[in-house]
Design an enzyme around this catalytic site. Structure first.
Site, PDB file in Angstrom:
ATOM      1  N   GLU A 349       0.652  -0.779   0.030  1.00 41.20           N
ATOM      2  CA  GLU A 349       0.086  -0.001  -0.125  1.00 41.20           C
ATOM      3  C   GLU A 349       0.706   1.431  -0.511  1.00 41.20           C
ATOM      4  O   GLU A 349       0.522   2.374  -0.862  1.00 41.20           O
ATOM      5  CB  GLU A 349      -0.403   0.002   1.100  1.00 41.20           C
ATOM      6  CG  GLU A 349      -1.895  -1.468   1.809  1.00 41.20           C
ATOM      7  CD  GLU A 349      -2.550  -1.361  -0.268  1.00 41.20           C
ATOM      8  OE1 GLU A 349      -2.756  -0.907  -0.764  1.00 41.20           O
ATOM      9  OE2 GLU A 349      -2.916  -2.498   0.245  1.00 41.20           O
ATOM     10  N   TYR A 436      -1.677  -8.526 -10.463  1.00 41.91           N
ATOM     11  CA  TYR A 436      -0.126  -7.948  -9.486  1.00 41.91           C
ATOM     12  C   TYR A 436       0.701  -9.365  -9.881  1.00 41.91           C
ATOM     13  O   TYR A 436       1.331  -8.494  -9.689  1.00 41.91           O
ATOM     14  CB  TYR A 436      -1.272  -8.374  -7.786  1.00 41.91           C
ATOM     15  CG  TYR A 436      -2.342  -7.614  -7.650  1.00 41.91           C
ATOM     16  CD1 TYR A 436      -2.073  -6.776  -6.670  1.00 41.91           C
ATOM     17  CD2 TYR A 436      -3.226  -8.027  -8.029  1.00 41.91           C
ATOM     18  CE1 TYR A 436      -2.850  -6.290  -6.033  1.00 41.91           C
ATOM     19  CE2 TYR A 436      -4.312  -6.819  -7.170  1.00 41.91           C
ATOM     20  CZ  TYR A 436      -3.878  -6.814  -6.390  1.00 41.91           C
ATOM     21  OH  TYR A 436      -5.441  -5.759  -5.876  1.00 41.91           O
TER      22      TYR A 436
END
Length: 658
Positions: A349, A436
């Protein structure tokens, strides 16, 4: 999490020579700070036409938004909202400051979902003389919501919409006190990615458009409001009005707020943690390396440009591991393991502060430019902070996840194996299921072929050139060809790009990251499965979470029940407090017909709302009649505590006929 016709187009134009993708005539419009009705001259001169896009009348490539940025673009907005826990609604106004891109345009189209629109008024630039105008709210589409069409007077560039959200707004979760750690106060939090900001406010809800904003939230006594923005210096516990500003332009999906009984702990000069009072110390301890991660990432990819980096630890119903809201990452409590073994989520993040927040995918088709880049950066951060072998462990688990995701794709889902699939052809779908890890591996291939320092310099330049703008896949490929491929000819070619970006699946010549540690785990696992190594003889002292996940995820299915019972007696997996290990164990145990799981599994499914952890378990349970009955019974109990995003996904899975 989700994207102009790149698939066939890439194959068409990459075969024209190594520098054919300097720009994409039909797509560069999505990457300008101000929309252009016509592409740049260089693009027109240097490119063949790509495969025609499925477009709006204005040739806009975002299939997930009603907004028309070739007519109007939002430059800033202000939210003035009451937070009403009694009715589970936000109520107030949104004021948009617009730029007229097309002087002849008379209709402004905004995205909404389940909003109650009370009135719409417009005003000229710099004027507060708002006057009501006509508007139409279109019929609701299940995926996109309802277009709000506003009649714009010739001189109007300010729009004020009085509105209220629905109690069932897809981007908001209203928790009762009993659903929080403290059990005394209610809690509200938002989740706007990918298409849920439109359920919170009427906006041009597309990542192509970025805007600054200000906000005022009025909350009940005793509660604290936070936003992913700069907090006013006067904000403090005990007041009921909280003000915020976001001076950097952001895409709408990064709009975020939370209200509850919250405390704050300082971690470092620019970092801190918000959480419920009983959880804040544990969260601060788990995330205490955030400042070090921030400094390491700056050394790799340039300065952090958002001021502070704080973390908000949410209740367990948060549907994701984390959400990269600028200045205030939202985080699941399932990463609080007590030993920092799951802080890769924090690194991920934080990395989004560059890839995603600073430079954003222009459409959800280009989502891998956010998530693939960020996963690669996550591994680089983990290496810089915790060492090379820790990063290799993370790579190993991720590569195994990638293989599993590709293997699980059904024939009609194979398109999800491409990095940038055309979402206009797949209504209701989120995009690449492998963005991802496949995206991260693509960057790793570039690292291996061009050199790490060369790739780092290219990526830092990418961020510097496109800071606070939105970009497309063809634009990245064009710059890659005009940069590294021109500087170092022969390292990769057009076919390489087509295999990685265009094709589904993993290229046969993909170079994977190897881990000696995981290789040793595999040796023990295979001997254990063959029966030549007893469970009590396994050498697992000091194993990391990543080693256990590798062992459990790669174990053959089914395993003999007696062997799993030996494992459970020794390692207490069924009652593990580590959410990731418990998840991997439950999947192996369910596939092996392991008895007696129901109480622990029910507690797990009811207590956690993170989709990554609960959705696969429900899918596994549905494979047998008895498991299906159990899954539906547990879901009926768990559903009220899940976020609306999770409810929508799991309703489709569990409320379908058996």
């Amino acid at each position: 999490m989700e994207q102009p016709e790149v698939s066939r187009a890439i194959r068409k134009y990459v075969t024209r020579g190594p520098f054919a993708m300097v720009a994409i005539a039909l797509l560069t419009v999505g990457c300008q700070s101000t929309p252009q009705a016509k592409p740049a001259a260089r693009a027109a001169a240097s490119l063949p036409a790509s495969v025609p896009l499925v477009t709006t009348p204005h040739n806009w490539p975002d299939s997930k938004s009603y907004a028309d940025p070739l007519s109007f673009v939002t430059r800033s907005f202000d939210l003035d909202l009451d937070v009403d826990f009694g009715s589970s609604q936000l109520r107030g106004s949104a004021t948009l400051e617009l730029e007229r891109v097309d002087p002849s345009a008379r209709d402004l189209v905004l995205d909404t979902r389940d909003l109650q629109i009370d009135s719409v008024s417009t005003a000229p630039a710099g004027s507060d003389d708002f006057r009501r105008v006509r508007f139409v709210l279109d019929r609701r589409d299940d995926e996109l919501g309802s277009a709000l069409r506003i009649v714009m007077p010739r001189n109007a560039v300010r729009v004020r919409i009085a509105y209220a959200t629905s109690p069932q707004a897809s981007g908001l979760q209203w928790l009762q006190p009993s659903q929080t750690a403290g059990k005394q106060s209610p809690f509200l939090f938002s989740q706007a990615q990918a298409l849920h900001a439109r359920s919170m406010a009427p906006l041009q809800d597309t990542p192509w458009i970025r805007a600054t904003y200000t906000a005022t939230l009025r909350v009940p006594d005793g509660l604290v409001a936070v936003m992913a923005a700069e907090a006013d210096a006067a904000n403090r516990r005990g007041q009921t009005t909280f003000r915020f500003r976001m001076p950097q332009p952001i895409p709408s999906y990064l709009l975020a707020l939370a209200v509850g009984d919250l405390d704050f702990r300082v971690i470092g000069p620019r970092t801190g943690v918000w959480a419920e009072p009983s959880k804040v110390d544990a969260a601060a301890k788990e995330f205490e390396d955030a400042e070090a991660m921030l400094a390491k990432t700056e050394a790799l990819y340039g300065p952090y440009r958002w001021g502070r980096y704080d973390v908000l630890m949410l209740p367990p119903s948060f549907p994701y591991g984390g959400m990269e809201n600028p200045r205030l990452t939202f985080m699941t409590p399932t990463v609080i393991a007590g030993d920092k073994s799951l802080v890769g989520v924090l690194a991920h993040e934080l990395a989004h502060s560059w890839s995603g927040n600073l430079v954003t995918n222009a459409t959800w088709r280009d989502g891998w430019l956010n998530e693939g880049f960020t996963t690669y950066f996550e591994r680089r951060i983990m290496e810089a902070v915790y060492g090379e072998e820790r990063a290799r462990l993370e790579w190993g688990v991720g590569q195994q996840d990638l293989r599993g995701a590709l293997a699980e794709l059904k024939p009609d889902e194979a398109w999800q194996g491409a990095l940038a699939p055309d979402l206009s052809l797949h209504k209701g779908q989120d995009g690449s299921a492998v963005a991802y890890e496949k995206g991260a591996l693509f960057l790793y291939q570039l690292e291996r072929r061009f050199g790490r320092s060369q790739l780092d310099a290219f990526l830092q330049g990418w961020f510097d050139r496109h800071a606070f703008t939105s970009v497309t896949t063809p634009q990245f490929v064009a710059e890659l060809q005009d940069g590294l491929m021109r500087q170092y000819p022969g390292r990769i070619d057009a076919a390489f790009l087509a295999r990685w970006i265009d094709d589904a699946g993993l290229p046969a010549d993909a170079e994977l990251v190897q881990s000696d540690t995981l290789a040793r785990v595999d040796v023990q696992r295979m001997r254990w499965e063959q029966g030549s190594l007893a469970t009590d003889a396994l050498q697992t002292s000091g194993w990391t979470v990543q080693e256990w996940l590798h062992f459990l995820n790669r174990a053959s299915r089914p395993q003999p029940v007696a062997r799993l019972q030996e494992m459970d007696r020794r390692y207490q997996f069924t009652v593990s407090s580590n959410a990731e290990i418990a998840h991997a164990w439950f999947r192996l145990a369910l596939a092996s017909g392991y008895p007696g799981l129901e109480p622990a599994l029910q507690s797990y499914l009811v207590g956690i709302g993170r989709l990554k952890l609960v959705e696969p378990l429900y899918e596994d349970l549905l494979l047998s009649p008895s498991g299906s009955e159990f899954a539906r019974r547990v879901y009926a109990q768990a559903r009220p505590g899940y976020h609306v995003i999770a409810q929508i996904r799991l309703d489709r899975l569990l409320q379908a006929p058996p």
